[in-house]
Write a protein that holds these residues in place. Structure first.
Motif, PDB file in Angstrom:
ATOM      1  N   PHE A   1     -66.808 -40.086   9.252  1.00 34.13           N
ATOM      2  CA  PHE A   1     -66.752 -39.230   8.082  1.00 34.13           C
ATOM      3  C   PHE A   1     -66.720 -40.143   6.870  1.00 34.13           C
ATOM      4  O   PHE A   1     -65.713 -40.788   6.586  1.00 34.13           O
ATOM      5  N   ALA A   2     -67.833 -40.214   6.164  1.00 40.66           N
ATOM      6  CA  ALA A   2     -67.967 -41.115   5.024  1.00 40.66           C
ATOM      7  C   ALA A   2     -67.243 -40.549   3.805  1.00 40.66           C
ATOM      8  O   ALA A   2     -66.800 -39.398   3.793  1.00 40.66           O
ATOM      9  N   TYR A   3     -67.140 -41.394   2.766  1.00 43.78           N
ATOM     10  CA  TYR A   3     -66.460 -40.977   1.537  1.00 43.78           C
ATOM     11  C   TYR A   3     -67.390 -41.144   0.339  1.00 43.78           C
ATOM     12  O   TYR A   3     -68.053 -42.162   0.195  1.00 43.78           O
ATOM     13  N   GLY A   4     -67.412 -40.135  -0.509  1.00 48.27           N
ATOM     14  CA  GLY A   4     -68.111 -40.204  -1.788  1.00 48.27           C
ATOM     15  C   GLY A   4     -67.294 -39.478  -2.826  1.00 48.27           C
ATOM     16  O   GLY A   4     -66.552 -38.534  -2.511  1.00 48.27           O
ATOM     17  N   SER A   5     -67.409 -39.891  -4.079  1.00 47.07           N
ATOM     18  CA  SER A   5     -66.548 -39.336  -5.115  1.00 47.07           C
ATOM     19  C   SER A   5     -66.701 -37.827  -5.254  1.00 47.07           C
ATOM     20  O   SER A   5     -65.738 -37.121  -5.558  1.00 47.07           O
ATOM     21  N   GLY A   6     -67.883 -37.306  -5.042  1.00 58.66           N
ATOM     22  CA  GLY A   6     -68.091 -35.872  -5.175  1.00 58.66           C
ATOM     23  C   GLY A   6     -68.299 -35.142  -3.870  1.00 58.66           C
ATOM     24  O   GLY A   6     -68.579 -33.940  -3.858  1.00 58.66           O
ATOM     25  N   SER A   7     -68.136 -35.843  -2.755  1.00 55.48           N
ATOM     26  CA  SER A   7     -68.413 -35.269  -1.447  1.00 55.48           C
ATOM     27  C   SER A   7     -67.228 -34.466  -0.917  1.00 55.48           C
ATOM     28  O   SER A   7     -66.099 -34.621  -1.393  1.00 55.48           O
ATOM     29  N   PRO A   8     -67.437 -33.624   0.093  1.00 51.69           N
ATOM     30  CA  PRO A   8     -66.313 -32.914   0.704  1.00 51.69           C
ATOM     31  C   PRO A   8     -65.240 -33.878   1.189  1.00 51.69           C
ATOM     32  O   PRO A   8     -65.551 -34.984   1.641  1.00 51.69           O
ATOM     33  N   GLU A   9     -63.986 -33.459   1.102  1.00 50.35           N
ATOM     34  CA  GLU A   9     -62.869 -34.321   1.462  1.00 50.35           C
ATOM     35  C   GLU A   9     -62.933 -34.631   2.959  1.00 50.35           C
ATOM     36  O   GLU A   9     -62.874 -33.722   3.794  1.00 50.35           O
ATOM     37  N   PRO A  10     -63.054 -35.904   3.336  1.00 46.89           N
ATOM     38  CA  PRO A  10     -63.351 -36.227   4.732  1.00 46.89           C
ATOM     39  C   PRO A  10     -62.199 -35.993   5.702  1.00 46.89           C
ATOM     40  O   PRO A  10     -62.437 -35.684   6.869  1.00 46.89           O
ATOM     41  N   ALA A  11     -60.938 -36.129   5.264  1.00 45.47           N
ATOM     42  CA  ALA A  11     -59.830 -35.916   6.195  1.00 45.47           C
ATOM     43  C   ALA A  11     -59.768 -34.467   6.657  1.00 45.47           C
ATOM     44  O   ALA A  11     -59.516 -34.181   7.836  1.00 45.47           O
ATOM     45  N   ALA A  12     -59.997 -33.539   5.730  1.00 49.86           N
ATOM     46  CA  ALA A  12     -60.005 -32.125   6.106  1.00 49.86           C
ATOM     47  C   ALA A  12     -61.172 -31.818   7.047  1.00 49.86           C
ATOM     48  O   ALA A  12     -61.018 -31.075   8.028  1.00 49.86           O
ATOM     49  N   ALA A  13     -62.334 -32.395   6.747  1.00 47.60           N
ATOM     50  CA  ALA A  13     -63.491 -32.191   7.625  1.00 47.60           C
ATOM     51  C   ALA A  13     -63.239 -32.780   9.002  1.00 47.60           C
ATOM     52  O   ALA A  13     -63.619 -32.198  10.032  1.00 47.60           O
ATOM     53  N   ALA A  14     -62.598 -33.946   9.050  1.00 45.80           N
ATOM     54  CA  ALA A  14     -62.289 -34.580  10.330  1.00 45.80           C
ATOM     55  C   ALA A  14     -61.306 -33.750  11.136  1.00 45.80           C
ATOM     56  O   ALA A  14     -61.410 -33.647  12.364  1.00 45.80           O
ATOM     57  N   ALA A  15     -60.326 -33.148  10.465  1.00 45.72           N
ATOM     58  CA  ALA A  15     -59.367 -32.287  11.158  1.00 45.72           C
ATOM     59  C   ALA A  15     -60.074 -31.068  11.751  1.00 45.72           C
ATOM     60  O   ALA A  15     -59.774 -30.640  12.876  1.00 45.72           O
TER      61      ALA A  15
END
Length: 382
Positions: free
Chosen positions: A47-61
């Motif tokens: 789950f990559a990170y970008g300043s405007g991207s969906p929050e990755p920790a929530a997506a990973a959960a």
């Protein structure tokens, strides 16, 4: 040693060659892509990170609560939360996933992207902060007693967490970068050191730099090495190269039209981060390296992230990956341009070849070691 495969956990279906047709976070697509990885032999997804991207920790959960085997590599930037809060977030996610989490700490390669979320530190300051941040997270994961901290970037008193990871003593820490500051920080703290795909000789040099930095930090263990590529495969070499040239033409066309411009640095500007500078330098020196490495995909994106391709039949690409395995790389990251279709094809046709050949290599090494041990025993008895 066993080989592992890392794919991408995209939350939408767009790529450099395909305009997005879903929302930025699409539940169905996120789960469909992850299941394709799980069903086709991949070990984990990023789950990559970008300043405007969906929050990755929530997506990973979300993903972890729906899948049982696939592991998660969660990208995290230290500027976006306090390290004690992050440690609790990660520990909770490791609980949700039943011990399937690895955390990839991103220092930040461009001032512009960091400043989008209020981070105005210099690059060297960011690396100093990341190193301090990782140390705090590790201690919060493992300390059952309250502790204080006072450092260049963080200060707190009497912190102790009430949530601890499933993995003991803690989840693995992943880190990447190609600058001196990156080698120093990652060599000291990383369990896994991540590199972008470069020619074999350049990769070997970077691996040695990582080992040197780890030893300089007083470590007796050494980070595992991960290398990332963009595979372009087809049933024949001719078809694979036709596909590769179509891919680059599409990337260039979309760049020129502005379709990829809004969230990325202009291709004509010089990248700030050393890794991208290296990719551009390699591309300027030549298009093809070693068995299958092809650089025009990196050149077309201005050295943006993981962008060097491996081109050929599944057998050719598998053998190219094995060349990196023989250098000491045991985590192979791959992401196609058709995220879903390429994940399935790579899993069906490339991963089995690599796993089979790695098993053969490991069996041969074990046999050689057994033979050496036998001769040593004979010598002692004599």
């Amino acid at each position: 040693m066993p080989v592992e495969f890392l794919g991408i956990a995209a939350t939408a279906d767009g790529s450099e060659t395909h305009p997005r047709t879903t929302a930025a976070f699409d539940r169905d697509y996120t789960l469909r892509l992850a299941r394709a990885h799980e069903d086709h032999g991949w070990d984990r997804v990023l789950f990559a990170y970008g300043s405007g991207s969906p929050e990755p920790a929530a997506a990973a959960a979300f993903l972890a609560s729906h899948l049982d085997r696939l592991q998660v590599l969660l990208a995290h930037r230290p500027n976006v939360s306090y390290p004690t809060f992050a440690a609790k977030t990660f520990a909770t996610l490791d609980r949700i996933s039943d011990g399937r989490l690895t955390v990839h700490f991103i220092t930040g390669g461009t001032d512009h992207e960091q400043q989008r979320e209020g981070d105005f530190l210099t690059k060297d300051q960011r690396y100093e902060r990341t190193r301090e941040y990782i140390g705090i997270v590790k201690k919060a994961w493992t300390s059952r007693e309250p502790f204080d901290h006072e450092g260049p970037h963080y200060r707190f008193n009497d912190f102790v967490s009430d949530v601890f990871p499933v993995q003991q003593p803690r989840p693995a820490v992943s880190f990447g970068g190609s600058s001196d500051a990156a080698y120093a920080a990652g060599g000291a703290e990383a369990d896994i050191y991540c590199l972008w795909g470069e020619p074999l000789a350049r990769t070997a040099e970077q691996i040695e730099r990582v080992k040197e930095a780890a030893r300089a930090a007083g470590r007796t263990d050494l980070p595992r090495i991960q290398v990332a590529f963009r595979p372009i495969i087809a049933p024949t070499e001719e078809l694979a190269w036709e596909k590769a040239h179509r891919t680059v033409a599409t990337i260039r066309s979309r760049r020129e039209s502005g379709a990829l411009a809004p969230r990325r640095r202009p291709v004509t500007s010089t990248p700030e981060n050393t890794g991208s500078q290296r990719l551009i330098e390699i591309a300027e020196a030549g298009e093809r390296y070693d068995r299958a490495l092809w650089t025009p995909t990196a050149a077309a994106t201005g050295g943006a992230g993981n962008s060097n391709a491996l081109v050929g039949t599944p057998e050719t690409v598998a053998q190219a990956l094995l060349d990196y395995y023989d250098l000491g790389v045991d985590i192979l990251s791959a992401r196609g341009y058709d995220l879903l279709g390429d994940a399935i094809d790579f899993g069906r046709y490339v991963i089995p070849i690599v796993r089979e050949e790695v098993a053969k290599r490991d069996a041969a090494k074990a046999a050689e070691q057994a033979e050496r041990d036998r001769h040593q025993l004979i010598a002692v008895q004599a």
